[in-house]
Design a protein around this motif. Structure first.
Motif, PDB file in Angstrom:
ATOM      1  N   GLU A   1      -1.201   2.205  -3.468  1.00 50.26           N
ATOM      2  CA  GLU A   1      -1.511   3.633  -3.455  1.00 50.26           C
ATOM      3  C   GLU A   1      -0.628   4.389  -2.470  1.00 50.26           C
ATOM      4  O   GLU A   1      -0.406   5.583  -2.622  1.00 50.26           O
ATOM      5  N   ALA A   2      -0.083   3.669  -1.467  1.00 53.15           N
ATOM      6  CA  ALA A   2       0.788   4.312  -0.483  1.00 53.15           C
ATOM      7  C   ALA A   2       2.180   4.577  -1.047  1.00 53.15           C
ATOM      8  O   ALA A   2       3.023   5.185  -0.375  1.00 53.15           O
TER       9      ALA A   2
ATOM     10  N   GLY B   1       2.421  16.356  -8.124  1.00 56.13           N
ATOM     11  CA  GLY B   1       2.254  16.439  -6.686  1.00 56.13           C
ATOM     12  C   GLY B   1       1.163  15.576  -6.112  1.00 56.13           C
ATOM     13  O   GLY B   1       0.930  15.583  -4.903  1.00 56.13           O
ATOM     14  N   LYS B   2       0.466  14.802  -6.940  1.00 55.72           N
ATOM     15  CA  LYS B   2      -0.594  13.945  -6.397  1.00 55.72           C
ATOM     16  C   LYS B   2      -0.484  12.550  -6.983  1.00 55.72           C
ATOM     17  O   LYS B   2       0.084  12.330  -8.052  1.00 55.72           O
TER      18      LYS B   2
ATOM     19  N   ASP C   1      -3.651  -2.672 -11.502  1.00 55.43           N
ATOM     20  CA  ASP C   1      -3.577  -1.238 -11.241  1.00 55.43           C
ATOM     21  C   ASP C   1      -2.199  -0.895 -10.696  1.00 55.43           C
ATOM     22  O   ASP C   1      -1.623  -1.641  -9.884  1.00 55.43           O
ATOM     23  N   VAL C   2      -1.650   0.237 -11.122  1.00 58.13           N
ATOM     24  CA  VAL C   2      -0.403   0.760 -10.580  1.00 58.13           C
ATOM     25  C   VAL C   2      -0.630   2.230 -10.239  1.00 58.13           C
ATOM     26  O   VAL C   2      -1.615   2.849 -10.682  1.00 58.13           O
ATOM     27  N   PHE C   3       0.342   2.783  -9.488  1.00 62.53           N
ATOM     28  CA  PHE C   3       0.181   4.146  -9.018  1.00 62.53           C
ATOM     29  C   PHE C   3       1.466   4.922  -9.277  1.00 62.53           C
ATOM     30  O   PHE C   3       2.567   4.369  -9.225  1.00 62.53           O
ATOM     31  N   ALA C   4       1.340   6.177  -9.582  1.00 60.05           N
ATOM     32  CA  ALA C   4       2.483   7.042  -9.818  1.00 60.05           C
ATOM     33  C   ALA C   4       2.152   8.434  -9.312  1.00 60.05           C
ATOM     34  O   ALA C   4       0.984   8.840  -9.243  1.00 60.05           O
TER      35      ALA C   4
END
Length: 838
Positions: free
Chosen positions: A72-73, A107-108, A100-103
């Motif tokens: 998440e960072a 802007g968030k 899980d992956v994050f993108a």
């Protein structure tokens, strides 16, 4: 050598040297000019490609491209991903990708959860904001030109290139960046290409991009996302938009429907309501109903040209679980079938793909107006055994019903054509058979069966060089074949009389063989034209029924079909067995021999289970049957050889009086009870006797489907109806091509050593007579000639001829061993008055 002669030789030598120098410099100038032209052309191509790439370069902002992270960072980057709605398409970096992956979006930071099943490194993965749902993709048709974008999903900058515009044409992907890298490379350099391996191919629909598939660098082709079953997809056919027809009205895209049983895969098109493909499954250990065996060309297509070895060739539909539903299939099976009729040819660059016109499909209703053959039919009924098409026009309504036979008659299709309205000038097409090379030759055949005065006759139609219409005959059925396979179109109800034979240029209906060794143009499409036969429909219209046989011309299969439809009470027999074709000028001689040989060979096959051993046993049987004639011939020839020294003594004694020598020789022949022609007939007679059997065997191998694909020694003799192949190479050589056939070489050695073993001559060649020298030279020439003649002949024919010669040598040795030496005959001077004394 005098001075004049020396001057002439010197002058001629200088002249030839000057002429040679002139042409050498002229050729050198032409070569230099050609090299300069090629360099200038290459430079222009590089400039055009560089300009195109610069003009169409894409930035990250132009594409739905997101960097994805494992935390998440956003400190642990993974591949890039393609955003589609609320989902992200990416590639797996490991066997166990993160759940899980994050993108970062708008802007968030957003979290995406894995919604597909991981299948390994480099395979596509689908993440979504919510569980479930499917990925929207674009579906491109097999034919047409489309601009797409290839986006590599690695963490490198890919030589500064984010996305490359590419061209998708007729099923093939052309990437300008790769073409540029190849052009800029120097000979011997390792080409450093942009890394597009497993890059995602995007197609722009409106103002947004949808993924189409992945680019496989190893296979040099686009792999549709529909082939990855682990990805739930929703295919949007945004690219298969309607095209304008010749009349200006909208024409729907072509769609294909499949009926299949153990013998046939029939692919129907809504264009013409006709059959675009007739694919015959190969015989397998699990299912031996099919009698079609895989041969070398079939294996070559799968290994080297897989895009032309997909059955069906395009996306297709099969019947669903109920009458109101269909199941869509994005891609057919690779290999496993033989294409009976010519179908769409997919070629890689620089080749050009060819779309077969619906007018050349099988069982299309056509007329002198081309648009009728390309009319779009509507599917009215579709289940696992039957499909019904309907065309509702202003002048007529045509309803076509196809029903496959699942159990009784193999390779048979029942068809009904109903014409309501104007039925004038309508014809039903046969389709164009695929090419079969029989003994290396292209052997198409058009036939029809006619009955007159209760007597049936099958006639061969001369292959047309243009369209030929015959209205004076009323065929029982017509046949269009390639030698081993074919289509029999049999009208069961009344139709108009006549038939129509058509020539179709090979570039309009190219054979799949043009793909084989295409770099050296081994098979040129122009050399393999197509031939089609058409039958007229009833001018009054109404319902017309047809029986269609579309399959192998195998004797047991044809006899089985004939027996099923024969009616003893009326004497009716379809007589499809008569479609088996015998080729050549001497077919009237060879046909009865070929049929007799097949009966013998089939009998031996039931005993041995091997067609090759059956050929050897057949050869032994023929030798036994011809033994009396061969034995007489051999004994006559050996007896002639024994008295040859005495003949030579007479010739030497009367060398100054040839007429006297001739009289004495004839008297000597009479006294010894020898036919003076026995030496000639003794050598030629066995060959003459065997010639009808050889020609019959040749026709047998060309007409006996059972030998097609029948192996003897796997890896060497894989097909008795084709030449043996011990090994092959890439570059073609004169006369022998790129394959080494060992059997004709063995045959040549047998023919070379046969006269040396059976009729040995003195080691000192000075003791040879002129006749012996000529015989030895002729034997050597025949050995070389037969090796060249038989080099591309079927391996079965080579086995027959070689085994026949070996048996002949054995028989000749046996006769010679058991033959008693002749009593010595003393040559006495002639008596006065011309008489001889002993």
């Amino acid at each position: 050598m005098d001075r004049r002669t020396l001057l002439f030789v010197v002058t001629l030598s200088i002249s030839l040297m000057l002429v040679n120098t002139f042409f050498e410099y002229r050729n050198r100038d032409a070569l230099t000019e050609r090299v300069q032209q090629e360099a200038a052309k290459k430079k222009r191509e590089i400039q055009q490609l560089e300009s195109f790439i610069n003009e169409h370069s894409l930035t990250r902002e132009d594409l739905p491209l997101f960097k994805i992270y494992s935390n998440e960072a956003l400190s642990e980057p993974l591949h890039d991903g393609i955003a589609v709605d609320d989902k992200i398409l990416t590639l797996s970096l490991s066997e166990t990708p993160p759940q899980d992956v994050f993108a970062k979006a708008d802007g968030k930071t957003e979290k995406f959860t894995l919604t597909s099943t991981p299948k390994g490194i480099g395979k596509p993965l689908l993440y979504g904001k919510t569980a479930g749902g499917s990925l929207r993709i674009a579906s491109l048709p097999d034919f047409g030109r489309f601009d797409v974008v290839v986006v590599p999903l690695d963490t490198q900058d890919n030589n500064g290139l984010i996305g490359s515009v590419a061209e998708y044409t007729d099923g093939h992907l052309s990437i300008p960046a790769l073409e540029l890298a190849a052009l800029q490379a120097k000979p011997g350099d390792n080409i450093t290409e942009p890394n597009f391996d497993n890059g995602v191919v995007l197609y722009k629909t409106g103002d947004h991009y949808l993924p189409v598939g992945l680019y496989s660098a190893a296979r040099k082709r686009l792999v549709s996302l529909k082939d990855f079953k682990e990805i739930p997809i929703d295919a949007i056919k945004t690219a298969t938009k309607d095209v304008k027809s010749g009349s200006g009205s909208e024409k729907p895209a072509e769609m294909f429907y499949v009926l299949e049983n153990d013998y046939q895969q029939l692919v129907f098109s809504n264009y013409g309501g006709a059959v675009s493909e007739i694919n015959l499954p190969f015989q397998s250990e699990s299912d031996e109903k099919s009698v079609v065996k895989e041969i070398g060309f079939d294996r070559n297509m799968v290994e080297d040209h897989p895009y032309n070895a997909v059955f069906p060739a395009h996306a297709y539909y099969t019947p669903g679980s109920d009458l109101n539903s269909m199941t869509e299939h994005d891609r057919g099976a690779e290999g496993g079938y033989y294409p009976l009729i010519r179908r769409d040819l997919i070629e890689s660059k620089p080749g050009k793909s060819v779309k077969i016109s619906p007018a050349n499909y099988a069982f299309n209703v056509v007329s002198e107006y081309p648009e009728l053959g390309e009319s779009v039919y509507e599917v009215k009924y579709f289940d696992k055994n039957k499909i019904v098409f309907e065309l509702a026009g202003d002048r007529r309504r045509i309803t076509k019903t196809y029903t496959i036979n699942n159990e009784d008659a193999p390779y048979v299709l029942d068809m009904t054509v109903k014409v309501e309205g104007d039925g004038r000038g309508l014809w039903l097409t046969s389709g164009v058979p695929e090419v079969e090379l029989i003994s290396g030759a292209f052997s198409p055949a058009l036939k029809y069966r006619i009955t007159r005065d209760n007597k049936s006759e099958v006639k061969l139609i001369d292959l047309p060089t243009e369209n030929t219409v015959v209205t004076s005959s009323h065929p029982d059925w017509v046949c269009n074949s390639n030698g081993f396979f074919g289509i029999i179109l049999d009208p069961l109800t009344e139709i108009d009389s006549g038939y129509r034979a058509e020539y179709i240029a090979g570039n309009l209906v190219p054979t799949r063989l043009v793909e084989v060794e295409q770099e050296r143009e081994r098979f040129n499409a122009k050399e393999f034209p197509g031939y089609q036969i058409k039958v007229p429909l009833r001018s009054k219209g109404g319902t017309m029924k047809f029986r269609v046989f579309a399959g192998p011309f195998s004797t047991p299969i044809l006899k089985q079909v004939d027996s099923i439809y024969a009616d003893a009470s009326t004497g009716y027999n379809p007589d499809y067995i008569a479609c088996q074709t015998f080729h050549g000028w001497f077919s009237f001689i060879s046909e009865p021999f070929a049929k007799f040989l097949f009966l013998l060979m089939n009998f031996f096959h039931t005993i041995t289970g091997s067609w090759a051993f059956s050929i050897v046993l057949l050869t032994i049987a023929l030798r036994l049957m011809l033994y009396p004639l061969n034995a007489w011939s051999t004994k006559s020839m050996l007896k002639t050889q024994q008295i040859m020294p005495k003949i030579q003594a007479i010739q030497e004694k009367y060398k100054n009086d040839p007429k006297k020598a001739q009289v004495e020789i004839m008297n000597f022949y009479r006294d010894q009870g020898i036919n003076p022609l026995s030496g000639i007939t003794g050598g030629c007679f066995p060959l003459l006797i065997q010639m009808p059997f050889l020609i019959g065997m040749f026709d047998l191998l060309k007409s006996s489907f059972q030998l097609r694909g029948a192996p003897f020694i796997p890896g060497w003799i894989d097909d008795l109806s084709a030449p043996d192949v011990l090994f092959s190479w890439k570059t073609s050589l004169p006369l022998i091509g790129n394959q080494f056939h060992l059997l004709p070489i063995i045959l040549g050695f047998i023919m070379f050593f046969q006269p040396r073993m059976m009729s040995p001559l003195p080691a000192d060649k000075s003791e040879w007579s002129e006749q012996q020298r000529q015989q030895r030279a002729m034997g050597n020439i025949m050995a070389v000639m037969f090796t060249w003649l038989f080099y591309n002949f079927p391996s079965g024919l080579n086995i027959y001829w070689a085994s026949s010669m070996l048996l002949g040598m054995l028989q000749q040795w046996w006769n010679k061993r058991n033959m008693k030496p002749e009593a010595q005959v003393e040559i006495l001077p002639p008596k006065k008055g011309g008489a001889r004394s002993r």
